[in-house]
Design a protein around this motif. Structure first.
Motif, PDB file in Angstrom:
ATOM      1  N   CYS A  72     -24.701  29.911  -4.121  1.00  0.00           N
ATOM      2  CA  CYS A  72     -23.649  29.123  -3.876  1.00  0.00           C
ATOM      3  C   CYS A  72     -22.690  28.535  -4.834  1.00  0.00           C
ATOM      4  O   CYS A  72     -22.778  28.285  -5.873  1.00  0.00           O
ATOM      5  CB  CYS A  72     -23.742  28.241  -3.049  1.00  0.00           C
ATOM      6  N   SER A  73     -21.467  28.305  -3.856  1.00  0.00           N
ATOM      7  CA  SER A  73     -20.029  27.466  -4.599  1.00  0.00           C
ATOM      8  C   SER A  73     -19.503  27.058  -3.975  1.00  0.00           C
ATOM      9  O   SER A  73     -19.133  27.329  -2.532  1.00  0.00           O
ATOM     10  CB  SER A  73     -19.416  29.182  -5.712  1.00  0.00           C
ATOM     11  N   SER A  74     -18.853  25.897  -4.570  1.00  0.00           N
ATOM     12  CA  SER A  74     -17.710  24.920  -3.745  1.00  0.00           C
ATOM     13  C   SER A  74     -16.222  25.663  -3.507  1.00  0.00           C
ATOM     14  O   SER A  74     -15.610  26.787  -3.812  1.00  0.00           O
ATOM     15  CB  SER A  74     -17.496  23.881  -4.315  1.00  0.00           C
ATOM     16  N   ALA A  75     -15.642  25.164  -2.325  1.00  0.00           N
ATOM     17  CA  ALA A  75     -14.435  25.304  -2.020  1.00  0.00           C
ATOM     18  C   ALA A  75     -13.140  24.738  -1.858  1.00  0.00           C
ATOM     19  O   ALA A  75     -13.233  24.555  -0.658  1.00  0.00           O
ATOM     20  CB  ALA A  75     -14.420  26.915  -1.367  1.00  0.00           C
ATOM     21  N   TRP A  76     -12.897  23.731  -2.335  1.00  0.00           N
ATOM     22  CA  TRP A  76     -11.911  22.358  -2.326  1.00  0.00           C
ATOM     23  C   TRP A  76     -11.235  23.180  -1.917  1.00  0.00           C
ATOM     24  O   TRP A  76     -10.312  22.301  -0.990  1.00  0.00           O
ATOM     25  CB  TRP A  76     -12.323  22.162  -2.924  1.00  0.00           C
ATOM     26  N   HIS A  77     -10.559  23.807  -2.537  1.00  0.00           N
ATOM     27  CA  HIS A  77      -8.631  24.165  -2.282  1.00  0.00           C
ATOM     28  C   HIS A  77      -8.275  25.165  -0.364  1.00  0.00           C
ATOM     29  O   HIS A  77      -8.049  24.364   0.098  1.00  0.00           O
ATOM     30  CB  HIS A  77      -8.383  25.007  -3.163  1.00  0.00           C
ATOM     31  N   THR A  78      -9.273  25.703  -0.489  1.00  0.00           N
ATOM     32  CA  THR A  78      -9.044  26.333   0.777  1.00  0.00           C
ATOM     33  C   THR A  78      -9.270  26.360   1.762  1.00  0.00           C
ATOM     34  O   THR A  78      -9.157  26.019   3.390  1.00  0.00           O
ATOM     35  CB  THR A  78      -9.511  28.512   0.400  1.00  0.00           C
ATOM     36  N   ASN A  79     -10.651  24.777   1.982  1.00  0.00           N
ATOM     37  CA  ASN A  79     -11.042  23.937   2.805  1.00  0.00           C
ATOM     38  C   ASN A  79      -9.549  23.356   3.391  1.00  0.00           C
ATOM     39  O   ASN A  79      -9.541  21.889   2.784  1.00  0.00           O
ATOM     40  CB  ASN A  79     -12.015  23.426   2.640  1.00  0.00           C
ATOM     41  N   ALA A  80      -8.859  23.405   4.452  1.00  0.00           N
ATOM     42  CA  ALA A  80      -7.931  22.583   4.862  1.00  0.00           C
ATOM     43  C   ALA A  80      -8.077  20.904   5.280  1.00  0.00           C
ATOM     44  O   ALA A  80      -6.764  20.081   6.010  1.00  0.00           O
ATOM     45  CB  ALA A  80      -7.210  23.056   6.113  1.00  0.00           C
ATOM     46  N   ASN A  81      -9.589  21.227   5.157  1.00  0.00           N
ATOM     47  CA  ASN A  81      -9.736  19.746   5.436  1.00  0.00           C
ATOM     48  C   ASN A  81      -9.910  18.860   4.076  1.00  0.00           C
ATOM     49  O   ASN A  81      -9.984  17.826   4.528  1.00  0.00           O
ATOM     50  CB  ASN A  81     -10.474  19.352   6.669  1.00  0.00           C
ATOM     51  N   PHE A  82      -9.435  19.516   3.000  1.00  0.00           N
ATOM     52  CA  PHE A  82      -9.129  18.886   1.741  1.00  0.00           C
ATOM     53  C   PHE A  82      -7.831  19.130   0.471  1.00  0.00           C
ATOM     54  O   PHE A  82      -7.622  18.107  -0.367  1.00  0.00           O
ATOM     55  CB  PHE A  82     -10.940  18.696   1.045  1.00  0.00           C
ATOM     56  N   ARG A  83      -8.072  20.641   0.806  1.00  0.00           N
ATOM     57  CA  ARG A  83      -6.862  21.172  -0.016  1.00  0.00           C
ATOM     58  C   ARG A  83      -7.149  20.474  -1.545  1.00  0.00           C
ATOM     59  O   ARG A  83      -6.227  20.424  -2.265  1.00  0.00           O
ATOM     60  CB  ARG A  83      -5.275  20.530   0.093  1.00  0.00           C
ATOM     61  N   GLY A  84      -8.299  20.301  -2.004  1.00  0.00           N
ATOM     62  CA  GLY A  84      -8.373  20.238  -3.459  1.00  0.00           C
ATOM     63  C   GLY A  84      -9.628  19.220  -3.723  1.00  0.00           C
ATOM     64  O   GLY A  84     -10.593  18.684  -3.065  1.00  0.00           O
ATOM     65  N   SER A  85      -9.595  19.290  -4.891  1.00  0.00           N
ATOM     66  CA  SER A  85     -10.927  18.144  -5.083  1.00  0.00           C
ATOM     67  C   SER A  85     -10.367  16.505  -5.666  1.00  0.00           C
ATOM     68  O   SER A  85     -10.932  15.561  -4.633  1.00  0.00           O
ATOM     69  CB  SER A  85     -11.174  18.686  -6.622  1.00  0.00           C
ATOM     70  N   TYR A  86      -9.386  15.906  -7.037  1.00  0.00           N
ATOM     71  CA  TYR A  86      -9.426  15.258  -6.509  1.00  0.00           C
ATOM     72  C   TYR A  86      -7.298  14.705  -7.233  1.00  0.00           C
ATOM     73  O   TYR A  86      -7.215  15.986  -8.216  1.00  0.00           O
ATOM     74  CB  TYR A  86      -9.845  14.153  -7.225  1.00  0.00           C
ATOM     75  N   SER A  87      -6.977  13.567  -6.882  1.00  0.00           N
ATOM     76  CA  SER A  87      -5.771  13.524  -7.916  1.00  0.00           C
ATOM     77  C   SER A  87      -5.465  12.704  -9.761  1.00  0.00           C
ATOM     78  O   SER A  87      -7.010  12.595 -10.040  1.00  0.00           O
ATOM     79  CB  SER A  87      -5.156  12.254  -6.937  1.00  0.00           C
ATOM     80  N   PHE A  88      -4.745  12.738 -10.327  1.00  0.00           N
ATOM     81  CA  PHE A  88      -4.369  12.589 -10.898  1.00  0.00           C
ATOM     82  C   PHE A  88      -2.827  12.290 -11.219  1.00  0.00           C
ATOM     83  O   PHE A  88      -2.033  12.145 -10.765  1.00  0.00           O
ATOM     84  CB  PHE A  88      -4.607  13.789 -12.114  1.00  0.00           C
ATOM     85  N   ARG A  89      -3.299  11.616 -12.600  1.00  0.00           N
ATOM     86  CA  ARG A  89      -0.791  11.210 -13.021  1.00  0.00           C
ATOM     87  C   ARG A  89       0.078  12.269 -13.550  1.00  0.00           C
ATOM     88  O   ARG A  89      -0.339  12.806 -15.057  1.00  0.00           O
ATOM     89  CB  ARG A  89      -1.729   9.394 -13.422  1.00  0.00           C
ATOM     90  N   SER A  90       0.527  13.084 -13.664  1.00  0.00           N
ATOM     91  CA  SER A  90       1.147  14.078 -13.783  1.00  0.00           C
ATOM     92  C   SER A  90       2.073  13.956 -14.346  1.00  0.00           C
ATOM     93  O   SER A  90       3.048  12.723 -14.369  1.00  0.00           O
ATOM     94  CB  SER A  90       1.116  15.298 -12.607  1.00  0.00           C
ATOM     95  N   MET A  91       2.873  14.486 -14.921  1.00  0.00           N
ATOM     96  CA  MET A  91       4.746  14.913 -15.363  1.00  0.00           C
ATOM     97  C   MET A  91       5.206  14.104 -14.250  1.00  0.00           C
ATOM     98  O   MET A  91       6.737  13.582 -14.720  1.00  0.00           O
ATOM     99  CB  MET A  91       4.675  15.644 -16.284  1.00  0.00           C
TER     100      MET A  91
END
Length: 505
Positions: free
Chosen positions: A397-416
């Motif tokens: 099995c594998s995760s799918a955090w981006h395509t799930n409309a209830n998450f759209r990804g995993s976690y945040s960071f501070r970008s340029m």
């Protein structure tokens, strides 16, 4: 206290760690009319523990990161629920794409070089005007040029550093380290102590049970939130500019409800994708800038169960060091996504399972592939890098955090971009308010010192991305949920006997 003050209707959007922490803390403060609206059919949000193999696995959050000043550690340690998995992620083998295993003396010195750079970051990044990627690259090759490392092959060192950058991207949830702000990286505070504490054979779902007190009530899965969670229901519209200083929610099931306060704990990814359509009227400019300026990325996991362990008992896993000439075999092919699978590691209490990690656009692309195709790609990697006979797996099995409309990804960071825009977590955490009359309870009037008008927080924001220093972590999410519960408790004069920093759980 006036009983009506305890009946203010509060809706928490999202039943992840932050939403559950917020809702349970509101109940502790004495609020009675609390409803949690959850789009998924389950609790947990980005905590997702599922049965797999001989035990459970965590598709999302996996570790308690640190001990000191970490509320998750404080809660879990009372019940002896954590143990270290640090050796697994320290003693891995470095294997090249021609099956060559780096000698321990070379691998350990390369690991030490990147480990030493961790120590100096806190001092040197304060003066960094560029990205984390440029800083780490300069630091790595500066250390490599020291006389004691002169015997390390530069090609192998470059392969190692390329893999290490992928690992760092998994920590940040960034596609490349050039995206990550050097100075912004310092906004994250690392809790002292072991940063790779695993939930033994229970999974991260145990934290939710601690928050809801359901460990003491096994017959009631939701514990203190029993009958207070509406599953399979998303919020379609948040109308927060009503004349009655309340908030109307339009739900995906066709219903609507009016609340005195709404606490939004959905992921930053969901806010990025939907804030322009979700809020009526649109969010203030400063809030929009925070939503759009803070960064949010995707990290995915791959779990493969074999009929038996084909690896030695003391083997903890391996990282994939690609030779440039071997990358040509997969680049520009349907298996190009495999380049960003950076390692496979053993899983606690799962003797026949290896867990892989994948980052960036290739990690998001993997989510679109058929299960059979992903598994075939992983077996290609095993058979290309490892010299053992690789048996056919029995489960995958594998995760799918981006395509799930209830998450759209995993976690945040501070970008340029975050640095360029000049925004931060405090702007995301700031509530939407309206001017209203002071609530009439004696406790509230005393708290406000008889003021007759005040700013009523009607839409509040929690979640890991709203944490100034613990973003991307579960303990940051929990503290953010408690922060907003305390904000409402203080508004109604109920917070005198509670502390967000400590809990009686």
């Amino acid at each position: 206290m006036n009983e009506t003050q305890l009946e203010q209707k509060i809706v928490v959007i999202g039943a992840g760690a932050s939403g559950i922490a917020c809702a349970t803390k509101l109940l502790e403060y004495g609020f009675q009319n609390v409803l949690v609206v959850e789009a998924e059919p389950r609790l947990g949000g980005r905590i997702h523990t599922i049965p797999f193999g001989e035990n459970v696995i965590d598709l999302g959050a996996q570790w308690c990161h640190g001990e000191q000043d970490n509320i998750v550690h404080e809660l879990a340690s009372k019940h002896n629920l954590l143990e270290s998995t640090g050796p697994v992620y320290e003693n891995y083998q470095c294997v090249r794409s021609n099956r060559e295993v780096l000698p321990d003396n070379v691998a350990n010195r390369l690991k030490a070089i990147v480990g030493d750079s961790l120590v100096t970051r806190q001092l040197e990044l304060r003066h960094c005007s560029g990205s984390l990627g440029s800083y780490l690259s300069n630091k790595f090759y500066e250390m490599l040029r020291k006389p004691e490392n002169a015997d390390i092959d530069e090609v192998i060192a470059a392969e190692f550093f390329d893999n290490y950058q992928k690992f760092e991207n998994s920590v940040e949830a960034s596609d490349t380290l050039e995206q990550v702000s050097g100075r912004g990286y310092l906004e994250y505070w690392e809790c002292e102590g072991d940063i790779l504490l695993n939930w033994k054979d229970k999974g991260y779902v145990e934290l939710l049970r601690l928050l809801m007190h359901s460990r003491e009530q096994p017959a009631e899965e939701l514990g203190s939130l029993e009958q207070r969670v509406l599953f399979n229901t998303s919020v379609q519209k948040i109308n927060w500019n009503r004349n009655d200083a309340r908030v109307e929610l339009q739900l995906s099931n066709g219903d609507s409800c009016v609340a005195d306060h709404v606490i939004v704990t959905v992921s930053l990814g969901v806010l990025k994708a939907s804030h322009l359509q979700l809020f009526e009227p649109k969010l203030p400019v400063a809030k929009q800038r925070a939503v759009e300026g803070l960064a949010f990325g995707t990290v995915n996991k791959i779990f493969i169960e074999f009929p038996a362990a084909f690896w030695p008992e003391d083997w903890t896993g391996f990282t994939l060091l690609w030779r440039q000439q071997d990358l040509a075999d997969i680049r520009n092919t349907e298996r190009a996504w495999l380049e960003d699978v950076f390692g496979f590691y053993r899983v606690s209490y799962q003797p026949r399972i290896l867990a892989g990690w994948i980052i960036s656009a290739n990690g998001r692309h993997m989510e679109s592939l058929a299960k059979e195709e992903v598994l075939a790609g992983c077996l290609y990697l095993f058979r290309r890098f490892l010299h053992w006979h690789i048996p056919e797996p029995v489960n995958f099995c594998s995760s799918a955090w981006h395509t799930n409309a209830n998450f759209r990804g995993s976690y945040s960071f501070r970008s340029m971009d975050t640095e360029r825009v000049g925004t931060g977590a405090s702007e995301l955490a700031a509530p939407l308010t309206v001017v209203t009359m002071t609530p009439s309870s004696p406790a509230r009037q005393k708290f406000m010192k008889q003021q007759s008008r005040c700013d009523k927080p009607i839409v509040l924001f929690a979640g890991e991305a709203s944490s100034e220093h613990y973003y991307s972590t579960v303990h940051g999410a929990v503290e953010a949920g408690w922060r907003e519960a305390q904000r409402l408790a203080e508004f109604y004069g109920l917070a005198g006997t509670q502390s967000v920093a400590k809990s009686q759980l």
